[in-house]
Scaffold this active site. Structure first.
Site, PDB file in Angstrom:
ATOM      1  N   THR A 174       0.855  -1.190   0.000  1.00  0.00           N
ATOM      2  CA  THR A 174       0.000   0.000   0.000  1.00  0.00           C
ATOM      3  C   THR A 174       0.888   1.237   0.000  1.00  0.00           C
ATOM      4  O   THR A 174       1.897   1.283   0.702  1.00  0.00           O
ATOM      5  CB  THR A 174      -0.934   0.023   1.223  1.00  0.00           C
ATOM      6  OG1 THR A 174      -1.863  -1.071   1.120  1.00  0.00           O
ATOM      7  CG2 THR A 174      -1.722   1.322   1.304  1.00  0.00           C
ATOM      8  N   PHE A 176       1.075   5.062   1.012  1.00  0.00           N
ATOM      9  CA  PHE A 176       0.474   6.049   1.908  1.00  0.00           C
ATOM     10  C   PHE A 176       1.056   7.430   1.603  1.00  0.00           C
ATOM     11  O   PHE A 176       2.238   7.545   1.271  1.00  0.00           O
ATOM     12  CB  PHE A 176       0.779   5.708   3.379  1.00  0.00           C
ATOM     13  CG  PHE A 176       0.199   4.410   3.853  1.00  0.00           C
ATOM     14  CD1 PHE A 176      -1.047   4.360   4.464  1.00  0.00           C
ATOM     15  CD2 PHE A 176       0.909   3.216   3.703  1.00  0.00           C
ATOM     16  CE1 PHE A 176      -1.579   3.163   4.930  1.00  0.00           C
ATOM     17  CE2 PHE A 176       0.387   2.013   4.159  1.00  0.00           C
ATOM     18  CZ  PHE A 176      -0.861   1.985   4.774  1.00  0.00           C
TER      19      PHE A 176
END
Length: 281
Positions: A174, A176
């Site tokens: 992921t 961020f």
């Protein structure tokens, strides 16, 4: 001490990412139930930082967060690319064979499908948050229940880790973004010499070759497109908004490229200029 807003409860992946990005610094994370609440919180207190997931290698772009960022007055000052690895955790003394139920966020459950198929005795129950499922097991003393969560959450809530790395796809990352009020961003953001990436958003007129002209100009200035995401503009038929991430070696050439494409685009907004992150395992 830096105060960082996160979506989710203590121990969630946003919490873990915040501590990883600000490794070695004293920070306090402020949990928010949803992303819109998090952005509202940031808009009312300019001293706060925020960390927000923007895309995942399996689930793709989080379009809601793209739009929340565009509508806000916040600036991106950094990014983190973190591997998402799930564990099976339960109260101390429990064994996998003694468990009857597993709780987690639907996305985490989906990502651990092969592991769960090997344990048909486990009733699958969805929870709104991975770390929240671990927290519930501790606070409610849920014998026979397990949580699929991050190792950080399992340790935070004192659960035993029964198995690590239970996600099906090990290439689950992921990205961020670290966001801040413009004044705070100017104060603590990266130095110009460290900036080699930018996120911008713009719209284009509904004319032939509009996008290709913009891309040609960016290419001429040696600007690399690392991501382009289009979304329809509500109320403006067949017009699109483009979220673009670019990387570059020269900050001067990047700004020259932006000025060169301005006459061809509409509603340009620079969401942030920052240092590109390396993948964190």
């Amino acid at each position: 001490m830096k105060k960082v807003t996160i979506q989710g409860v203590a121990g969630c992946y946003h919490d873990a990412a915040a501590h990883l990005f600000f490794d070695g610094e004293e920070i306090k994370t402020l949990p928010c139930e949803t992303f819109p609440i998090m952005f509202d919180t940031l808009s009312t207190d300019a001293s706060l930082l925020g960390i927000v997931a923007i895309e995942n290698t399996i689930a793709g772009s989080l379009l809601q967060n793209h739009e929340l960022l565009r509508q806000s007055n916040l600036r991106i000052i950094g990014e983190l690319k973190m591997r998402i690895s799930h564990v099976l955790a339960a109260l101390p003394g429990q064994s996998i064979d003694a468990l009857s139920e597993v709780n987690s966020h639907p996305m985490a459950l989906m990502q651990c499908e092969q592991f769960l198929r090997r344990h048909p005795n486990l009733k699958i129950v969805e929870h709104h948050d991975t770390a929240g499922s671990a927290k519930d097991i501790l606070e409610k003393n849920l014998q026979g229940h397990a949580a699929i969560c991050g190792e950080y959450a399992a340790n935070l809530y004192g659960l035993d880790i029964l198995e690590k790395g239970i996600e099906t796809n090990k290439r689950n990352f992921t990205r961020f973004l670290i966001i801040a009020d413009p004044l705070l961003a100017a104060e603590i953001g990266p130095c110009e010499r460290d900036i080699n990436k930018a996120s911008i958003v713009f719209s284009l007129p509904h004319t032939h070759g509009a996008l290709s002209k913009v891309l040609t100009i960016l290419s001429f200035y040696d600007i690399n497109l690392s991501k382009i995401q289009s979304t329809p503009i509500v109320g403006r038929e067949w017009e699109y908004r483009f979220y673009v991430d670019v990387t570059f070696d020269s900050f001067v050439r990047y700004h020259q490229a932006i000025e060169a494409v301005r006459p061809l685009i509409k509603d340009l907004k620079i969401l942030g200029e920052y240092a590109e992150a390396q993948i964190t395992h």
